[in-house]
Scaffold this active site. Structure first.
Site, mmCIF file in Angstrom:
data_model
loop_
_atom_site.group_PDB
_atom_site.id
_atom_site.type_symbol
_atom_site.label_atom_id
_atom_site.label_comp_id
_atom_site.label_asym_id
_atom_site.label_seq_id
_atom_site.Cartn_x
_atom_site.Cartn_y
_atom_site.Cartn_z
ATOM 1 C CB SER A 708 -0.934 0.003 1.215
ATOM 2 O OG SER A 708 -0.199 0.055 2.418
ATOM 3 C CE LYS A 751 -3.081 1.918 4.945
ATOM 4 N NZ LYS A 751 -2.773 1.351 3.621
#
Length: 860
Positions: A708, A751
């Protein structure tokens, strides 16, 4: 550079106007970032270049969090709703369960797979209970003594409800015999017949001795009884001749007397030999008398059992063997009664008396079960709990056992119905998994001992008959366990042919929202909670989407929703409310996070105190804020990390420092290797890739896995090559492929919130934000405070599809696309990167030529 930019814009454009044009709030403390944006704007005025506008990729607040509309519900509280009786949103799993439970084939057992907390066991049990209630109750099973081979107890099947009656009948029969037999043997009739036998035997012996004495008297011989036996001596006038007188007799007379004594001794010997035969005959006649009387008593005592269970051939055969054994062992009952033949009230019960245990019945499966097919969930599936066990008693320092110490296992108790097991627990218990497979494969229950399997004991033990097995086994486990068993255990697919795969989520539609509300009503009813009003149900649905990590889905992890409702019920009680409100649900979520986020606070504190270096202002070349997710127990949170890149001329090697020190996992290393493919495919096709680059997560002291961060690593690499700074007001997440497309990642909400918390703690500037893949938009269910900050323009979320879109937001410069001349526009990011790579290649070529020249001079 700042001066020239201001000259070019002196007529009508200043610093603030440039910031407004780009949709960014100016902040004097962020002068370096402002410089980058102005440079980008200045260059965008050159021909053939478009000014990058971040607003094109900004995510509007309404897309950051989907909210359920309470007004769409037609109820005020869940008290008005009918609870869900089926598996909500689990049509595929329900179909599989219905098929697996209905098919009669023995190998079509079920494996229910799905995420933990999905309510699999509760849902499956509820479905099976409804089905089992309509099915026939299974038969009873007992173990009885095998009189032909006591170490091999017999298993007998009886119609439902008759096993306990048989056991009690045998106890009653033994109790009756313990009174009847002693009384019968003390009766006058028995005593008279017994005396007649004894007297007849004694009379025969006396007659023989009388004949012997008569003959001896005629022969002037006396027969004497001594402690050592019989002795004979000559006599005269009825008196024994003394040895001295006998020796003075003439020799012929002595010889004649000796011959007479020898003849009498022979007759005595014949008589004595006849005595044991007479005694044996007496005992035989006594035994026949005892058997005759015992047979009457035993038949009378067992008559009730024979009448009650005569329709069962196996039981009738067993009763015959019991009758024969009782008659032959009637002595066990003698001396067991008190005066008048009455049973002593203080004596040991027949079922506990060791003398009569062989006649008892061990009910393995009997009364106490509800009507219908049994459903059993075994929480501790050890070998003994699964297939049964044989217990032992300590007597005189040794361990003894018998058929009454055979204890049933879960397979016995669930026989004829359904057995529910946790696959992981079965696999963790020694020998349990193999024993379960043997039972299912052979359709018989064999009671096994681990000690015998391991040859730890050599004593004779019991070998009970195997009981036929006919049940449906349901295993519960996660998907990984199911796939591992399918791949590694060749017998598993043949025994568990039906997979009921529970889905993690259901579609977030209006119809499903109503079903979800009924699911909430079911949870409320099951746990005895306060009714939930419509706004609170809407808030639960929002949280269901958050748990699903998808705004278009709702989680089916029923346990998680139930936990929230239980906590909300508590807070409603603290507020003395009769119904659960939306504020109670919100507080339950908030308090749950508060209990678990100590480590998140510590991680955030280390960043705000500049212990962990993460910038939220300014700009730097080859540096960016990456985002990762940490999961500790049930709690996950996002944490920003600094990612840096350094480049120089080299042989085309991309160094992943995490991988070099074995901190990077294979997926992370794969993401880094994709970056090389991107560089080679996009830039300087005519020259070899001649750079040496290193990438690293700064201040990372643990393992890193996942791709990611590959887009963030690529941004730092492009920044280092183009020598263009990246704005540190942004954090980036997303994976990338070799064509520069930004791909979806997991944990998008955590996040974004992780970076927002850092920025909010330091003070929001209005320039900060997070860049995510556009394909992650459907996953956004952000916290209310994050949505509010975006709505006020104090924080931003950008969604991009390509690396070019992301790099324009980060640098304020156009990425640039190849024109008809196959060149990137002058001043664009891509042009700068390509020029730098070409310069590396040319420098490397010159370096190689100079090296070759020096090598030639040395050879000369």
């Amino acid at each position: 550079m700042l001066r020239s930019a201001r000259k070019g814009a002196s007529r009508s454009i200043g610093y603030e106007s440039v910031s407004m044009t780009l949709g960014i709030t100016a902040d004097p403390a962020d002068s370096r970032a402002a410089l980058i944006w102005m440079v980008g704007y200045r260059m965008s005025r050159k021909p053939k270049q478009n000014a990058p506008d971040p607003r094109l990729h900004a995510v509007t607040p309404d897309r950051l969090r989907r909210r359920a509309d309470p007004s769409a519900f037609r109820f005020k509280t869940t008290a008005e709703l009918e609870p869900v009786t089926s598996l909500a949103g689990q049509e595929r799993a329900l179909s599989a369960i219905r098929f697996g439970a209905g098919i009669a084939q023995p190998t079509f057992n079920l494996f229910v797979l799905g995420p933990p907390g999905a309510g699999k066991t509760t849902a499956v049990r509820a479905f099976l209970e409804e089905k089992a209630a309509r099915e026939t109750s299974p038969a009873d099973w007992v173990y009885v003594n095998n009189f032909d081979a006591p170490h091999k107890p017999r298993a007998i099947c009886l119609p439902r409800g008759r096993a306990a009656a048989l056991a009690q009948t045998m106890v009653d029969a033994i109790d009756e015999l313990r009174s009847a037999i002693p009384a019968m043997f003390e009766s006058e009739e028995y005593q008279g017949r017994r005396r007649a036998i004894d007297e007849e035997t004694h009379g025969s012996q006396e007659e023989a001795f009388a004949a012997l004495n008569k003959r001896a008297k005629e022969e002037n011989i006396v027969v004497l009884r001594t402690p050592l036996g019989f002795a004979m001596a000559p006599a005269r006038d009825g008196k024994v001749i003394k040895p001295e007188a006998f020796n003075e007799l003439p020799e012929p007379e002595r010889r004649a007397i000796q011959e007479k004594i020898e003849a009498l001794q022979e007759q005595l010997e014949a008589i004595l030999k006849q005595v044991p035969r007479l005694e044996k005959d007496r005992r035989k006649r006594v035994r026949e008398l005892n058997d005759e009387l015992a047979e009457v008593a035993v038949r009378q005592a067992l008559s009730e059992a024979e009448e009650t269970f005569g329709d069962l051939p196996e039981v009738a055969d067993y009763l015959k063997k019991v009758e024969a054994d009782l008659i032959s062992n009637v002595a066990l009952f003698l001396g067991d009664a008190g005066e008048g033949g009455e049973v002593d009230a203080h004596r040991e019960g027949s079922a506990q008396d060791a003398r009569f245990r062989r006649y008892m019945v061990n009910v393995v499966i009997g009364d106490g079960r509800p009507d219908g097919a049994p459903i059993l969930e075994e929480d501790n599936p050890t070998l003994g709990n699964l297939v049964g066990r044989i217990e032992h008693l300590s007597q005189m320092g040794t361990l003894v056992t018998d058929f009454l110490l055979i204890k049933p296992g879960a397979l016995h108790k669930a026989n004829g119905g359904y057995l529910l097991l946790d696959a992981r627990k079965v696999l963790l218990q020694p020998f349990a998994w193999e024993a379960l497979k043997r039972a299912l494969k052979g359709q018989k229950i064999a009671i096994e001992s681990p000690a015998e399997q391991l040859s730890l004991v050599s004593t004779v033990s019991l070998e009970p008959d195997r009981i036929p097995l006919a049940l449906k086994t349901v295993l519960f486990g996660d998907r990984m366990l199911y796939y591992l068993l399918s791949a590694l255990d060749p017998e598993f697919p043949g025994l568990f042919k039906v997979a009921a795969d529970f889905d993690d989520t259901m579609d977030h539609t209006g119809e499903n929202a109503d079903i979800y509300a009924r699911l909430v009503a079911s949870i409320v009813a099951r746990h005895g909670l306060r009714p939930v009003d419509a706004p609170a149900v809407a808030r639960i649905i929002d949280e269901g989407a958050r748990l699903a990590e998808d705004s278009e889905k709702l989680t089916l992890r029923v346990e998680a929703i139930a936990d929230i409702l239980c906590e909300a019920d508590y807070w409603a009680g603290e507020a003395r409310r009769k119904t659960i409100k939306a504020t109670d649900v919100s507080r339950a979520v908030k308090e749950n996070i508060f209990r678990l986020d100590r480590l998140r606070e510590k991680a955030q504190e280390s960043i705000t105190r500049n212990i962990m270096l993460v910038d939220t202002r300014g700009s730097h070349v080859g540096q960016i804020n990456g985002l990762s997710v940490l999961t500790l127990g049930k709690f996950s949170f996002g944490r920003p990390s600094r990612i840096t890149a350094r480049v120089r001329m080299g042989s085309g090697r991309l160094i992943d420092i995490e991988r070099e020190v074995e901190l990077g996992g294979p997926l992370h290393s794969k993401g880094v290797m994709i970056l090389r493919g991107f560089l080679e495919g996009r830039y300087a096709h005519e020259v070899p890739l001649s750079l040496s680059a290193s990438l690293v997560f700064e201040q990372s002291y643990g393992g890193i896995e996942g791709d990611s961060a590959s887009s963030a690593e690529l941004y730092t690499l492009l920044s280092a090559l183009a020598e263009v700074p990246l704005s540190q007001s942004f954090a980036v997440t997303g994976s990338v492929n070799q064509h520069g497309q930004v791909q979806a990642i997991g944990g998008a909400n955590e996040k974004i919130e992780g970076f927002f918390d850092i920025c909010n703690e330091r003070g929001l500037t209005g320039n900060q934000g997070v860049i995510i893949p556009k394909s992650n938009l459907v996953h956004l269910m952000l916290r209310e405070d994050v949505v509010a900050a975006v709505k006020r323009g104090r924080f931003h979320v950008y969604a991009v599809e390509t690396i070019d879109e992301g790099v324009e937001i980060l640098t304020g410069l156009p990425a640039g696309a190849r024109g008809k001349d196959s060149l990137f526009p002058e001043g664009s990011i891509n042009r700068r990167v390509e020029d730098r790579l070409i310069a590396f290649a040319q420098a490397r070529r010159k370096f190689g030529a100079r090296d070759n020249s020096r090598r030639g001079d040395k050879e000369a």
